[in-house]
Every structure is written in C-alpha cells, then in structure tokens.
Design an enzyme around this catalytic site. Structure first.
Site, mmCIF file in Angstrom:
data_model
loop_
_atom_site.group_PDB
_atom_site.id
_atom_site.type_symbol
_atom_site.label_atom_id
_atom_site.label_comp_id
_atom_site.label_asym_id
_atom_site.label_seq_id
_atom_site.Cartn_x
_atom_site.Cartn_y
_atom_site.Cartn_z
ATOM 1 N N ASP A 190 22.031 -25.054 -51.763
ATOM 2 C CA ASP A 190 20.922 -25.870 -51.305
ATOM 3 C C ASP A 190 20.056 -25.733 -52.440
ATOM 4 O O ASP A 190 19.726 -25.757 -53.024
ATOM 5 C CB ASP A 190 19.944 -24.629 -49.957
ATOM 6 C CG ASP A 190 19.503 -25.600 -49.427
ATOM 7 O OD1 ASP A 190 19.359 -26.472 -49.163
ATOM 8 O OD2 ASP A 190 18.194 -24.870 -48.657
ATOM 9 N N GLY A 191 19.303 -27.032 -52.172
ATOM 10 C CA GLY A 191 18.561 -27.507 -53.113
ATOM 11 C C GLY A 191 18.679 -28.798 -53.986
ATOM 12 O O GLY A 191 17.608 -29.180 -54.728
ATOM 13 N N TRP A 215 15.670 -30.401 -56.439
ATOM 14 C CA TRP A 215 15.953 -30.708 -57.553
ATOM 15 C C TRP A 215 15.483 -32.022 -58.222
ATOM 16 O O TRP A 215 15.574 -32.216 -59.185
ATOM 17 C CB TRP A 215 17.231 -30.303 -58.064
ATOM 18 C CG TRP A 215 18.466 -30.255 -59.286
ATOM 19 C CD1 TRP A 215 17.947 -29.604 -59.956
ATOM 20 C CD2 TRP A 215 18.327 -31.588 -60.111
ATOM 21 N NE1 TRP A 215 18.612 -30.058 -61.568
ATOM 22 C CE2 TRP A 215 18.557 -31.232 -61.463
ATOM 23 C CE3 TRP A 215 19.002 -32.448 -59.621
ATOM 24 C CZ2 TRP A 215 18.882 -32.059 -62.108
ATOM 25 C CZ3 TRP A 215 19.615 -33.304 -60.888
ATOM 26 C CH2 TRP A 215 19.252 -32.669 -61.738
ATOM 27 N N THR A 233 27.068 -28.761 -39.403
ATOM 28 C CA THR A 233 26.515 -29.909 -38.527
ATOM 29 C C THR A 233 25.832 -30.543 -38.216
ATOM 30 O O THR A 233 25.569 -31.098 -37.771
ATOM 31 C CB THR A 233 27.712 -28.476 -37.412
ATOM 32 O OG1 THR A 233 26.131 -27.775 -36.700
ATOM 33 C CG2 THR A 233 28.426 -28.405 -37.210
ATOM 34 N N ASN A 254 23.528 -31.170 -40.254
ATOM 35 C CA ASN A 254 23.578 -32.888 -41.834
ATOM 36 C C ASN A 254 23.496 -33.841 -41.201
ATOM 37 O O ASN A 254 22.917 -34.756 -41.499
ATOM 38 C CB ASN A 254 24.067 -32.315 -42.670
ATOM 39 C CG ASN A 254 23.375 -30.744 -43.335
ATOM 40 O OD1 ASN A 254 24.459 -30.455 -44.035
ATOM 41 N ND2 ASN A 254 22.756 -30.246 -43.288
#
Ligand code: IPE
Ligand code: IPE
Ligand code: MG
Length: 259
Positions: A38-39, A43, A84, A86
């Site tokens: 994640d991230g 970023w 699911t 996303n």
C-alpha cells in the site's frame, strides 16, 4: 505508451544487500508471508507525479520483494495487488494496473521460471480483461511443475467474497447430500479456501502507515504476526523485507497457549 518518468525509478530505491540476512535464524523463517502493498498513490503525490508513476515504482518494489523472499528460501508469498474494493477507482487507473501486470509478466516470467517459482492466483480473475486472463493462464501453465517458492497474486481478491463463495459451495454440498452440516469443521473450511496448498500466512506485512487489513485473508491471518511500517510501498526494499523477517523470527507465538 511508456511515460518518461519510468526510467527515473527503475530499481533506483533498492540498496543491494543487507546485514540482516546473516542475523536471521533459518529455523525461524515464516513459511508464508502475505503483503499488503500500500501507498503507491501517496508516494507519487509526494513527488508531484501521477498515481500511475507510483504504481510503476510499486511494481519494481514487488519484483525486488519476490527476489528477496526467494533468496531467503521463504516457502510462499502472497501479494495483494488488487482488491474487490479497488473497482471504485477511476477506470484509467484500473486499466493502468492491468497493463502493468502485463509488463511485469513480460519482463519477469523468465526469471521466475529460472528461480523455480510457481505462480498462482487468488481472487475472481473472471472479471479481469481477457488479455489479463490469458497472461494469468500462461503464467500458471508455465510454472505449474515448479517446486520452489509459491508466489500467489491476489487479484480482484476480497476475503469476504472468498468466504461467501466457501459458504455457497458447502451449502450446495449439503443440498446434494454429499456433506453433513455437522461435518463442517475448521479444516473443511480451510480446505475450501486453500486451493493452492499454501499454509496460513505466518507474517502479514503492510506498508504506508495504515494499520488495517482491508479485507485481506481474514480467515487465514487468524494467528499471523502483523508487521506495519510507515514506508510507502515503492520505497520498500530488500532491507525492509529482511528487517520484517528478522522481527518475526524474534516474536514469541503462543496460539492461545502458554509459553
Ligand atoms: C496500493 O497503493 C496499490 C493498490 C491498491 C493497487 P494505493 O494505490 O492504494 O496507494 P495509496 O494508498 O492511495 O497511497
Ligand atoms: C489494500 O489497499 C489493497 C491493495 C494493496 C491491493 P487499499 O489502498 O485498497 O486499502 P484501503 O482503501 O486503504 O483500506
Ligand atoms: Mg491504498
């Protein structure tokens, strides 16, 4: 179309080696590591770049993580690449992620084969674009006889959807008369879930500072050790991976019992 920023980040954030490897006790390695990558968006945002740039840099970090896990002889790694939930994202971002997956398999398949890795998938891949489904099928077929590390990609994966699917299948067996309700045990449920003979994760890693599990392997992580770090996924290096494994190897797991 290959955006310009790509070349800027390919492998740039990956220090080659780490002293951690020598400190890790090989008898205390996790058999299965699950990762919530994640991230990527944050970023990119921090660098004034499009989210796609974050996803691309995230792919590079994923490649390095697979290498790091294999170099340590970890048995299995599950990588949460698309949930699911996303699908709520913009269509262009979702499309970019499927294209990125193509790029990954095009570039990395030979290396995965060379490493004797077996590639498997969890999640409902029938909802993915047909070209992605073809790539998935090809990667499964090409690595199916490999006996090394299992790399399990979670694509269109949601733990609740997976559990509902298990309930449907068990209900159908009861209806068909092939299963008695009293015979439904934890083992039966686990068997329905673990299509790929992967043990439950011993260690769950999540980057980006968020401390939640976001519908990932809810049944399977019942006794997993959780490891959260603040780094965004594209900044995750082999050294971070080794650090997580080292921390895991020092934890005392009791499974509800006494020491
Ligand atoms: C994780 O990064 C990758 C996927 C969910 C595909 P995010 O895209 O969720 O990045 P943040 O959380 O918005 O920073
Ligand atoms: C979890 O990240 C899913 C993946 C890494 C693929 P999300 O970014 O989707 O999770 P939330 O929305 O922060 O819980
Ligand atoms: Mg996120």
């Amino acid at each position: 179309m290959v955006p310009d920023w790509k070349s800027l980040f390919r492998g740039s954030a990956q220090p080659e080696s780490s002293g951690f490897t020598t400190e890790i006790d090989p008898s205390r390695l996790p058999r299965h590591v699950a990762v919530i990558m994640d991230g990527n968006g944050r970023w990119a945002h921090a660098r004034g770049l499009p989210r796609a740039a974050g996803h691309h840099a995230g792919m590079v970090a994923m490649r390095e993580t697979i290498r790091a896990a294999d170099d340590l002889s970890i048995g299995a790694i599950t990588l949460y690449a698309f949930s699911t939930e996303n699908w709520k994202r913009p269509r262009t971002e979702i499309q970019y992620l499927w294209n990125l997956l193509e790029e990954f398999f095009r570039a990395d398949m030979d290396e995965l084969v060379e490493r004797n890795v077996r590639v498997v998938f969890i999640g409902d891949t029938r909802k993915l674009p047909s070209y992605t489904q073809k790539t998935i099928a090809k990667s499964i077929e090409r690595t199916k006889d490999n006996s090394g590390m299992i790399v399990q990609f979670a694509l269109n994966y949601g733990s609740r959807a997976e559990l509902v699917d298990v309930v449907h299948r068990l209900a159908q067996q009861v209806k068909d008369g092939t299963l008695e309700p009293d015979d439904i045990s934890e083992e039966v449920v686990t068997q329905c879930l673990s299509a790929h003979c992967v043990p439950d994760p011993d260690l769950l890693i999540r980057t980006s500072g968020d401390k939640r599990v976001s519908n990932f392997l809810l049944w399977q992580i019942a006794y997993a050790e959780l490891y959260f770090l603040d780094e965004m996924w594209p900044d995750f290096t082999k050294a971070h991976f080794y650090e997580a494994i080292l921390a895991y190897s020092k934890r005392e797991r009791r499974f509800g019992g006494l020491k």
